[in-house]
Design a protein around this motif. Sequence first.
Motif, short mmCIF file in Angstrom:
data_model
loop_
_atom_site.label_atom_id
_atom_site.label_comp_id
_atom_site.label_asym_id
_atom_site.label_seq_id
_atom_site.Cartn_x
_atom_site.Cartn_y
_atom_site.Cartn_z
N PHE A 250 18.14 55.75 -23.28
CA PHE A 250 18.47 55.47 -21.87
C PHE A 250 17.87 54.12 -21.48
O PHE A 250 16.83 54.06 -20.82
CB PHE A 250 17.93 56.59 -20.98
CG PHE A 250 18.27 57.96 -21.50
CD1 PHE A 250 19.59 58.40 -21.52
CD2 PHE A 250 17.29 58.80 -22.01
CE1 PHE A 250 19.93 59.65 -22.04
CE2 PHE A 250 17.62 60.05 -22.52
CZ PHE A 250 18.94 60.48 -22.53
N PRO A 251 18.52 53.05 -21.90
CA PRO A 251 17.90 51.73 -21.72
C PRO A 251 17.69 51.32 -20.27
O PRO A 251 16.86 50.45 -19.98
CB PRO A 251 18.88 50.77 -22.42
CG PRO A 251 20.02 51.58 -22.91
CD PRO A 251 19.78 53.02 -22.64
N GLY A 252 18.40 51.96 -19.35
CA GLY A 252 18.22 51.60 -17.95
C GLY A 252 17.14 52.40 -17.25
O GLY A 252 16.89 52.22 -16.06
N LEU A 253 16.50 53.31 -17.98
CA LEU A 253 15.55 54.23 -17.35
C LEU A 253 14.20 53.56 -17.09
O LEU A 253 13.68 52.84 -17.93
CB LEU A 253 15.35 55.43 -18.29
CG LEU A 253 14.59 56.64 -17.73
CD1 LEU A 253 15.38 57.29 -16.59
CD2 LEU A 253 14.33 57.66 -18.84
N LYS A 254 13.66 53.82 -15.90
CA LYS A 254 12.34 53.27 -15.53
C LYS A 254 11.48 54.39 -14.97
O LYS A 254 11.96 55.25 -14.23
CB LYS A 254 12.49 52.20 -14.45
CG LYS A 254 13.48 51.10 -14.78
CD LYS A 254 12.80 49.91 -15.38
CE LYS A 254 13.78 48.76 -15.53
NZ LYS A 254 13.22 47.63 -16.25
N PHE A 255 10.21 54.31 -15.29
CA PHE A 255 9.24 55.27 -14.77
C PHE A 255 8.25 54.57 -13.85
O PHE A 255 7.77 53.47 -14.17
CB PHE A 255 8.45 55.93 -15.91
CG PHE A 255 9.14 57.11 -16.53
CD1 PHE A 255 10.27 56.94 -17.31
CD2 PHE A 255 8.66 58.40 -16.32
CE1 PHE A 255 10.91 58.02 -17.88
CE2 PHE A 255 9.30 59.50 -16.89
CZ PHE A 255 10.43 59.32 -17.67
N ALA A 256 7.94 55.22 -12.74
CA ALA A 256 6.84 54.78 -11.88
C ALA A 256 5.72 55.82 -12.04
O ALA A 256 5.92 57.00 -11.75
CB ALA A 256 7.29 54.71 -10.43
N LEU A 257 4.59 55.39 -12.53
CA LEU A 257 3.45 56.30 -12.70
C LEU A 257 2.57 56.17 -11.46
O LEU A 257 2.03 55.10 -11.18
CB LEU A 257 2.67 55.96 -13.97
CG LEU A 257 3.50 55.91 -15.27
CD1 LEU A 257 2.58 55.81 -16.48
CD2 LEU A 257 4.43 57.10 -15.40
N ILE A 258 2.46 57.27 -10.75
CA ILE A 258 1.90 57.25 -9.40
C ILE A 258 0.59 58.03 -9.35
O ILE A 258 0.56 59.22 -9.70
CB ILE A 258 2.92 57.84 -8.41
CG1 ILE A 258 4.24 57.06 -8.48
CG2 ILE A 258 2.36 57.82 -6.99
CD1 ILE A 258 5.41 57.76 -7.81
#
Lengths: 367, 130
Positions: A250-258
């Motif tokens: 999923f090359p468009g996937l981004k994670f925000a670690l909060i």
Amino acid sequence: MSAVAHEPRAATARQTPRELSLIDCDAHHNWGGVKDVLPYLPRYWADYVLESQFKALPNSPYPKGVGGGERVDARPGDVGSAGSDVDFFRRQLLDEWGVDVAILTGQFYNVAFLANAGFAAALSSALNDWMIETWLARDDRFRGSLTVPMQDPVAAVKEIDRLGSRPDIVQILISAGSRMPYGQAFYDPIWEACERNGLVVGMHFGGIGIMHAPTSAGWPSYYLEWHTDMSQAFQAQMVSLVAEGTFQKFPGLKFALIEGGFAWVPHVMWRLDKNWKGLRTECPWLTRKPSEIILDHFRLTTQPIEEPDNDAHLLQVFEMMDASRTLMFSSDYPHWDFDSPQQAFPRLPAELKRRIFVENARELYGL
Amino acid sequence: MTRHVVAHVADIPPGERLIVEIAGRSIGVFNVNGRFFAVKNSCPHQGGQLCLGRTVGLATAERPGEITYTREGEILRCPWHGWEFDLATGRSVFDPNRTRVKSYPVEVEELQAETYPVEIERERVVVVLT
């Protein structure tokens, strides 16, 4: 109730370019109790709540040693928990600090801690519809995070597809603690749905109930420990997602670690790169340094900011983790460990400050 | 450039290697399916004796979980930390442009002037120090 949820509200204000000066990536709205979402639940589940006297989502086994976990001055009057009154929330967070956009993070990812996946799915939909009507409709500065039942990827995907294309929904929100590492294929349908809907995956501090302990050593005794140790869960998730090739799928996937800290990021990048050089044959889909994948696909929020005795050390960590690309301001309002956007940081170079307080979040969430 | 005869071909059967000392340098000479390669016996990482490592194939994957395994015997893995090097080029697999082990040209030459009554080996291996 879902009729409302299906109709994206006129979003003209959201699409008007404007100069942003402060984005808060972790602002916890709250409900006044499960009664708030009863009208949004199907009849069966509403009765289930009443019959079982279900009062609250599973919460941490630790009595929170400061203010019950809340900023004491954030409680609206004598009744209601912090974050549960929209107008008070707007005044005390948005107006007082000049927050242009607040990503609402609730604390409803806790539905994933319930054993009953069907109940979790019903509550997720109800909570999302309630958030849209009660919060997102009230102020253009709010953006929403979807609650999804992580116990059941099919149901989670259904919920993501139901609401994920709304312009005021920017991410799903899940806990750092999980039943299995998030890189494992069980979760792939959820990531696929997020990528397809242009949603970030927000991963927030937390993980109890059916989730594993936040440490591989087991459950610590004190809130002090749990709060400190939680970064271990974030590290394990980051390593899992990179190693399993989630971002090749999923090359468009981004994670925000909060709220997971960030000073550990250089350690993970260095250790993972080092191990990859000798062990890459296990994961030959990793054709570039894992740290490059991390820098491309993960963003981290600032609160609770690390507070070394020497400010220069914090700036060194910023440099090591390329904070100008990866770090985003968060306040964690209205919780006890709130960070002030004006006081929490040492003096920062202007460009870096702009990246942390505005640009990284603006780019990630398309604001 | 100097040429050094290091072995007869039969001394290094396919899949085997011979570690030789040439001008004070420890060098591994490998027979990979009849082709000969030579690399310095020292890993650029921490100096482990690279040429004591296993020769393996190359694992690649177009997609996660779909592993293909090719070029068996052509990759040398350091016995210490497992870094992989392409025997044909000395280039590492993980960073071929910047992480390399010194490799040397190897020639196999015919014996021509020997006139012993019985010739057992007809070819010998020559490492060229560059």
